[in-house]
Design a protein around this motif. Structure first.
Motif, short mmCIF file in Angstrom:
data_model
loop_
_atom_site.label_atom_id
_atom_site.label_comp_id
_atom_site.label_asym_id
_atom_site.label_seq_id
_atom_site.Cartn_x
_atom_site.Cartn_y
_atom_site.Cartn_z
N TRP A 1 -71.51 39.26 -43.12
CA TRP A 1 -71.72 40.44 -43.98
C TRP A 1 -72.18 41.65 -43.18
O TRP A 1 -71.76 42.78 -43.42
CB TRP A 1 -72.75 40.12 -45.08
CG TRP A 1 -72.29 39.07 -46.04
CD1 TRP A 1 -72.80 37.81 -46.19
CD2 TRP A 1 -71.21 39.16 -46.98
NE1 TRP A 1 -72.11 37.11 -47.15
CE2 TRP A 1 -71.13 37.92 -47.65
CE3 TRP A 1 -70.30 40.18 -47.30
CZ2 TRP A 1 -70.18 37.66 -48.63
CZ3 TRP A 1 -69.36 39.93 -48.29
CH2 TRP A 1 -69.30 38.68 -48.94
N TRP A 2 -73.09 41.41 -42.20
CA TRP A 2 -73.58 42.54 -41.39
C TRP A 2 -72.46 43.17 -40.57
O TRP A 2 -72.41 44.38 -40.40
CB TRP A 2 -74.73 42.09 -40.48
CG TRP A 2 -76.03 42.05 -41.21
CD1 TRP A 2 -76.77 40.95 -41.54
CD2 TRP A 2 -76.75 43.19 -41.73
NE1 TRP A 2 -77.88 41.32 -42.24
CE2 TRP A 2 -77.91 42.68 -42.36
CE3 TRP A 2 -76.51 44.56 -41.74
CZ2 TRP A 2 -78.83 43.51 -42.99
CZ3 TRP A 2 -77.44 45.39 -42.36
CH2 TRP A 2 -78.57 44.87 -42.98
N ILE B 1 -69.37 43.37 -41.51
CA ILE B 1 -68.61 44.20 -42.46
C ILE B 1 -69.33 45.54 -42.67
O ILE B 1 -68.71 46.61 -42.64
CB ILE B 1 -68.44 43.47 -43.81
CG1 ILE B 1 -67.58 42.22 -43.62
CG2 ILE B 1 -67.81 44.39 -44.86
CD1 ILE B 1 -67.51 41.30 -44.83
N VAL B 2 -70.67 45.48 -42.86
CA VAL B 2 -71.44 46.70 -43.11
C VAL B 2 -71.38 47.64 -41.90
O VAL B 2 -71.10 48.84 -42.03
CB VAL B 2 -72.93 46.36 -43.45
CG1 VAL B 2 -73.79 47.61 -43.45
CG2 VAL B 2 -73.00 45.65 -44.79
N PHE B 3 -71.63 47.09 -40.69
CA PHE B 3 -71.63 47.94 -39.48
C PHE B 3 -70.25 48.57 -39.25
O PHE B 3 -70.13 49.74 -38.88
CB PHE B 3 -72.03 47.13 -38.24
CG PHE B 3 -73.49 46.74 -38.22
CD1 PHE B 3 -74.47 47.61 -38.67
CD2 PHE B 3 -73.87 45.48 -37.76
CE1 PHE B 3 -75.81 47.25 -38.66
CE2 PHE B 3 -75.21 45.11 -37.73
CZ PHE B 3 -76.18 45.99 -38.19
N ALA C 1 -67.87 49.19 -41.54
CA ALA C 1 -67.61 50.22 -42.57
C ALA C 1 -68.36 51.51 -42.25
O ALA C 1 -67.81 52.61 -42.34
CB ALA C 1 -68.00 49.69 -43.95
N VAL C 2 -69.63 51.37 -41.83
CA VAL C 2 -70.44 52.56 -41.50
C VAL C 2 -69.84 53.28 -40.30
O VAL C 2 -69.67 54.50 -40.30
CB VAL C 2 -71.91 52.15 -41.22
CG1 VAL C 2 -72.69 53.30 -40.57
CG2 VAL C 2 -72.60 51.72 -42.51
N GLY D 1 -73.41 52.67 -35.54
CA GLY D 1 -72.61 51.66 -36.23
C GLY D 1 -71.74 50.87 -35.27
O GLY D 1 -71.71 49.64 -35.31
#
Length: 524
Positions: free
Chosen positions: A207-208, A210-212, A214-215, A248
């Protein structure tokens, strides 16, 4: 390698899968450029400003670039056929919602969703085609896929121009619906999913990562698309998003290299061919999208052509590229080294750019562009297939999907980067040329006085009073200076774009001769 062999198709099934993949690649890429010519109409209908309506392009690109690197992983999670079909359905439904939008921000949101669906189409199409053909036919496979990728950006503006001139802007989105339905049905019926044993449970999902990702990518895309308009680093938003892009990417790379189930397998970049192919894909995107962006812009803004006229100008070159694709595929199959083909393509691209630099004037005719654009068509034909086959030629099984994701993302990023850099460059050069031209225009110079005097007389002859005629004379002089400055700026763009490709040639020859030990024809 067993996995890959089991997915090779023959006969009618292979034809159908190829057609489905090319149709999906075309849908996604045409939609990147088709809206460019409709922005004015959208702004009028939806009551947005120019900077608000440009988010229609930005949102789609952000959705695209975020999802592309995750495509291989998502295919493994849900099965390739399911994920591909779901992406087509999301893209098609979002197209319908885009046409139904009542205000500008609704349209921007639906374009983001459309971009998330569309990003998967491009990369999965490439993987599907690569895996459906036996290794010795990979060059031909990439040529067929390349048709969609190269012809797509060129088809967008004339198609969009025709629809906007004859119907209304929502139809540029509605046109996707019947094609999307056909593609989804063909995918469900014919596409097979490889068996991946490593499906992850929800707790193992990165999940992290994916977040990094996307950011990082979302912020970078924002900075590239909006930087020039927002005055770059003098604007707080641009500084904030630049910092978030850098952080990111830093945390994303750290996470992917240390986590046991990374969402993007960066280790696949240990493959030398893929590394070189990734860099060349970026440069190809820069040249392809950059030149597709500046020519319609120049012909419409400076020469006063309609959207349909400037779009049609690009069509003969696209046909030449389409004709080049199978020829280049055959050459690769016969063992011609990719580095020679890429170098030839870059040389053609340099000739095209230098030609553009030489012919631009404030009233260049369409026939002057024709041969120059044919040279561009040959250059792009020589570049796309060898770069892609080189990048993917020594990968096996699931690595093909991961490699295709990298080259696809870098081509898109190269395109965004190209458009942003060119926009900024034109604005800066325009200011420089304008001040330079004005400094040479001495009001006390007899020639300048004579020119103003003649202009004043011609305006008096049209019934204006002497003081208004003098003012109009100065305005016309100012207008001709502005036009000359913009022409000089575009000339600079062509020259530097050509030099970028020329400078790359020795590096291509040096890099690849050491690394192309295996050519696509001999991967078994």
């Amino acid at each position: 390698m067993e996995l890959q062999e089991s997915l090779v198709e023959y006969g009618a099934r292979r034809v159908i899968i190829t057609l489905t993949a090319v149709l999906c690649a075309l849908l996604e890429i045409v939609d990147t450029t088709i809206v460019n010519v409709a922005l004015n109409d959208m702004r009028g209908n939806l009551g947005g400003t120019l900077s608000e309506v440009s988010w229609v392009i930005t949102a789609y690109a952000i959705g695209n670039v975020i999802v592309v690197p995750m495509t291989s992983w998502l295919s493994q999670q849900f099965g390739r056929r399911n994920y591909f079909a779901a992406s087509i359905i999301i893209f098609t439904f979002a197209s319908f919602l885009c046409g139904q939008a009542d205000n500008i921000w609704e349209l921007v949101f639906f374009r983001l969703v459309q971009g998330i669906g569309g990003g998967a189409l491009l990369v999965t199409s490439q993987t599907l085609i690569t895996e459906s053909y036996p290794p010795e036919k990979r060059g031909i496979a990439q040529a067929i896929y390349g048709l969609g990728v190269i012809v797509g950006p060129t088809l967008g503006p004339p198609l969009g121009g025709y629809i906007v001139d004859n119907y209304s802007w929502p139809y540029i989105f509605y046109i996707n619906i019947p094609l999307g339905v056909i593609a989804a049905l063909m995918t469900i019926e014919f596409v097979r999913s490889p068996k991946f044993a490593n499906k992850k449970s929800a707790s193992e999902i990165d999940w992290w990562g994916i977040v990094f990702l996307a950011v990082a990518v979302g912020s970078l895309q924002f900075v590239l698309e909006r930087g020039q308009e927002e005055d770059w680093f003098n604007n707080g938003h641009i500084v904030f998003f630049t910092v978030s892009a850098v952080l990111g990417f830093y945390f994303f790379i750290w996470r992917e290299l240390t986590y046991k189930n990374p969402i993007v397998n960066l280790r696949v970049l240990k493959n030398g061919n893929l590394r070189v192919g990734t860099i060349l894909s970026f440069i190809l995107g820069f040249g392809l999208y950059g030149s597709t962006f500046i020519i319609p812009l120049y012909t419409q803004a400076t020469l006063g052509w309609t959207a349909t006229q400037s779009g049609m100008l690009m069509v003969p070159a696209a046909i030449v590229t389409a004709m080049m694709m199978p020829v280049v595929g055959q050459l690769i199959q016969r063992g011609v080294k990719q580095q020679y083909l890429v170098s030839a393509g870059m040389l053609f691209f340099f000739i095209y750019s230098f030609w553009g630099y030489k012919i631009l004037t404030p009233d260049t005719g369409s026939e002057a562009f024709f041969n120059m654009l044919l040279v561009r068509g040959v250059g792009l034909g020589l570049l796309f297939v060898p770069i892609t086959t080189l990048a993917l030629s020594t990968l096996k099984g699931r690595e093909i999907g991961e490699g295709a994701a990298f080259t696809g993302m870098m081509r898109q990023l190269g395109g965004s980067f190209g458009v942003a850099v060119i926009t900024t460059f034109i604005a800066r050069e325009n200011m420089l040329h304008r001040s330079d031209l004005v400094s040479k225009l001495n009001v006390n110079d007899p020639l300048v006085q004579q020119r103003v005097d003649n202009l004043q007389k011609s305006f008096i002859g049209k019934g204006l009073s002497p003081d208004v005629a003098l003012k109009s004379g100065y305005q016309l002089l100012d207008f001709s200076i502005a036009k000359q400055a913009i022409v000089l700026s575009y000339m600079d763009v062509f020259l530097y774009l050509g030099l970028l490709f020329l400078v790359c040639i020795p590096f291509v020859l040096m890099t690849r001769s050491g690394k192309t030990k295996i050519d696509p024809a001999s991967v078994h």
